[in-house]
Design a protein around this motif. Structure first.
Motif, PDB file in Angstrom:
ATOM      1  N   ASP A  24       0.843  -1.200   0.000  1.00 52.03           N
ATOM      2  CA  ASP A  24       0.000   0.000   0.000  1.00 52.03           C
ATOM      3  C   ASP A  24       0.880   1.253   0.000  1.00 52.03           C
ATOM      4  N   SER A  25       1.897   1.243   0.838  1.00 56.76           N
ATOM      5  CA  SER A  25       2.813   2.382   0.922  1.00 56.76           C
ATOM      6  C   SER A  25       3.609   2.544  -0.379  1.00 56.76           C
ATOM      7  N   LEU A  26       4.068   1.430  -0.962  1.00 54.76           N
ATOM      8  CA  LEU A  26       4.865   1.496  -2.199  1.00 54.76           C
ATOM      9  C   LEU A  26       4.039   2.058  -3.359  1.00 54.76           C
ATOM     10  N   ILE A  27       2.781   1.606  -3.451  1.00 51.33           N
ATOM     11  CA  ILE A  27       1.942   1.993  -4.594  1.00 51.33           C
ATOM     12  C   ILE A  27       1.335   3.385  -4.396  1.00 51.33           C
ATOM     13  N   LYS A  55      16.075  -2.377   0.758  1.00 48.22           N
ATOM     14  CA  LYS A  55      15.191  -1.218   0.878  1.00 48.22           C
ATOM     15  C   LYS A  55      14.663  -0.985  -0.524  1.00 48.22           C
ATOM     16  N   VAL A  56      13.437  -0.511  -0.610  1.00 50.67           N
ATOM     17  CA  VAL A  56      12.822  -0.311  -1.927  1.00 50.67           C
ATOM     18  C   VAL A  56      12.135   1.051  -1.958  1.00 50.67           C
ATOM     19  N   LYS A  57      12.202   1.708  -3.130  1.00 53.42           N
ATOM     20  CA  LYS A  57      11.474   2.980  -3.276  1.00 53.42           C
ATOM     21  C   LYS A  57      11.021   3.141  -4.717  1.00 53.42           C
ATOM     22  N   PRO A  58       9.972   3.945  -4.947  1.00 55.31           N
ATOM     23  CA  PRO A  58       9.529   4.203  -6.328  1.00 55.31           C
ATOM     24  C   PRO A  58      10.570   5.059  -7.042  1.00 55.31           C
ATOM     25  N   ARG A  59      10.658   4.939  -8.369  1.00 55.40           N
ATOM     26  CA  ARG A  59      11.566   5.794  -9.141  1.00 55.40           C
ATOM     27  C   ARG A  59      10.856   6.217 -10.422  1.00 55.40           C
ATOM     28  N   GLY A  60      11.441   7.178 -11.149  1.00 49.68           N
ATOM     29  CA  GLY A  60      10.873   7.621 -12.423  1.00 49.68           C
ATOM     30  C   GLY A  60       9.790   8.662 -12.228  1.00 49.68           C
ATOM     31  N   LYS A  61      10.101   9.918 -12.529  1.00 45.97           N
ATOM     32  CA  LYS A  61       9.153  11.022 -12.264  1.00 45.97           C
ATOM     33  C   LYS A  61       7.830  10.828 -12.980  1.00 45.97           C
ATOM     34  N   TYR A  62       7.914  10.628 -14.296  1.00 47.65           N
ATOM     35  CA  TYR A  62       6.688  10.552 -15.103  1.00 47.65           C
ATOM     36  C   TYR A  62       5.907   9.279 -14.798  1.00 47.65           C
ATOM     37  N   PHE A  69       1.270   1.086 -11.108  1.00 48.13           N
ATOM     38  CA  PHE A  69       2.290   0.556 -10.201  1.00 48.13           C
ATOM     39  C   PHE A  69       3.603   1.237 -10.572  1.00 48.13           C
ATOM     40  N   PRO A  70       4.306   1.832  -9.600  1.00 51.20           N
ATOM     41  CA  PRO A  70       5.523   2.577  -9.964  1.00 51.20           C
ATOM     42  C   PRO A  70       6.682   1.627 -10.273  1.00 51.20           C
ATOM     43  N   THR A  71       7.592   2.090 -11.094  1.00 49.18           N
ATOM     44  CA  THR A  71       8.811   1.334 -11.317  1.00 49.18           C
ATOM     45  C   THR A  71       9.702   1.561 -10.085  1.00 49.18           C
ATOM     46  N   ILE A  72      10.563   0.617  -9.725  1.00 43.82           N
ATOM     47  CA  ILE A  72      11.188   0.691  -8.400  1.00 43.82           C
ATOM     48  C   ILE A  72      12.713   0.545  -8.418  1.00 43.82           C
TER      49      ILE A  72
END
Length: 298
Positions: A24-27, A55-62, A69-72
């Motif tokens: 939920d937090s990632l998306i 550790k994981v985080k979203p990346r890619g502005k657009y 689902f964000p790229t990570i």
């Protein structure tokens, strides 16, 4: 040399991976620049399950704005890698699905993976990629498990050590600091796949600017090809500043005074033409109609 976590997956074209984190937090909290804890579980060559804290985080502005689902980005713990007898490389991008539609998102990911593999055939100075089937598991047990096709991109430090280059940290560079032949080689590749979403100067975008150890001029190593005519994602933005009219229109972004400047590069592509087209036609991860249409476009 010690094997990296990336190398340890290269025994198979596709490796099964589980990423367990607060989904939920990632998306849904994807604007942030902070990492969240996760577990990365995969099977090694001997069929043993290896579990690493990451550790994981979203990346890619657009992509963060437009994707379901964000790229990570994954950041492994160096200490834990070392304890498991692995090399220190700890930063990996994951190119994963953007859209919830399983069929379309899988096709998009595999088309982009194909482009990386095509570039590998043309140049050693390129990022290696590893295809993975990811099961996203919610550590809080609230969200359903997701199964998706994705791929990992080699850690930049790993690339540097493998081919003997140094990444330029703040690449605000004029065009004349580049090896123009190599620059135009990249530009021709981008032209071939129909990608306008890159630049190397004055600031790099979707490209790493590197110097071969012992040389004075800079080289370009491209990545992120999802906005190309070969992939043709539905969320693609047209390059309006270049007057691009449709998603498959090619515009050459190299630096030449006349066609003669490209002669040696043309020859380099021509010697690889047969190999490239055969590679595309034999690429069974994509359905046959897709392979035919990519081959025709190339």
């Amino acid at each position: 040399s010690i094997e990296s976590i990336f190398n340890s997956m290269q025994y198979n074209e596709v490796v099964n991976v589980v990423i367990e984190t607060d989904l939920d937090s990632l998306i849904n909290v994807r604007k942030r620049e902070t990492y969240q804890p996760a577990k990365f579980i995969y099977e090694n060559e001997n069929g043993e399950k290896v579990t690493q804290s990451v550790k994981v985080k979203p990346r890619g502005k657009y992509r963060r704005r437009v994707c379901d689902f964000p790229t990570i980005k994954l950041n492994f713990k160096k200490r834990e890698l070392k304890a498991n007898g692995m090399a220190k490389y700890d930063n990996y991008k994951v190119v994963t699905h953007c859209l919830d539609d399983k069929k379309i998102s899988k096709e998009n990911v595999i088309r982009e993976y194909l482009i990386y593999k095509m570039y590998n055939l043309l140049s050693d100075h390129s990022y290696q990629v590893q295809l993975i089937n990811i099961t996203y598991r919610d550590s809080k047990g609230k969200m359903n498990t997701l199964k998706r096709t994705a791929f990992l991109i080699e850690d930049t430090g790993e690339l540097e050590d493998r081919i003997g280059v140094k990444v330029h940290p703040e690449p605000k560079l004029p065009i004349d600091s580049f090896n123009l032949e190599q620059y135009n080689f990249v530009a021709l590749f981008q032209y071939m796949i129909g990608n306008l979403d890159w630049r190397a100067t004055p600031f790099a975008k979707n490209a790493k600017v590197m110097k071969v150890v012992g040389k004075t001029d800079y080289e370009v190593i491209p990545y992120d090809f999802d906005f190309s005519g070969v992939v043709q994602v539905s969320y693609m933005r047209l390059a309006e500043h270049l007057n691009q009219k449709n998603t498959r229109q090619r515009i050459f972004l190299g630096q030449i005074s006349n066609q003669e400047d490209l002669k040696s590069n043309f020859e380099r592509f021509e010697t690889k033409q047969e190999e490239l087209l055969t590679f595309i036609m034999n690429f069974e991860l994509l359905p046959k109609p897709s392979r035919k249409s990519i081959k025709k476009y190339i």
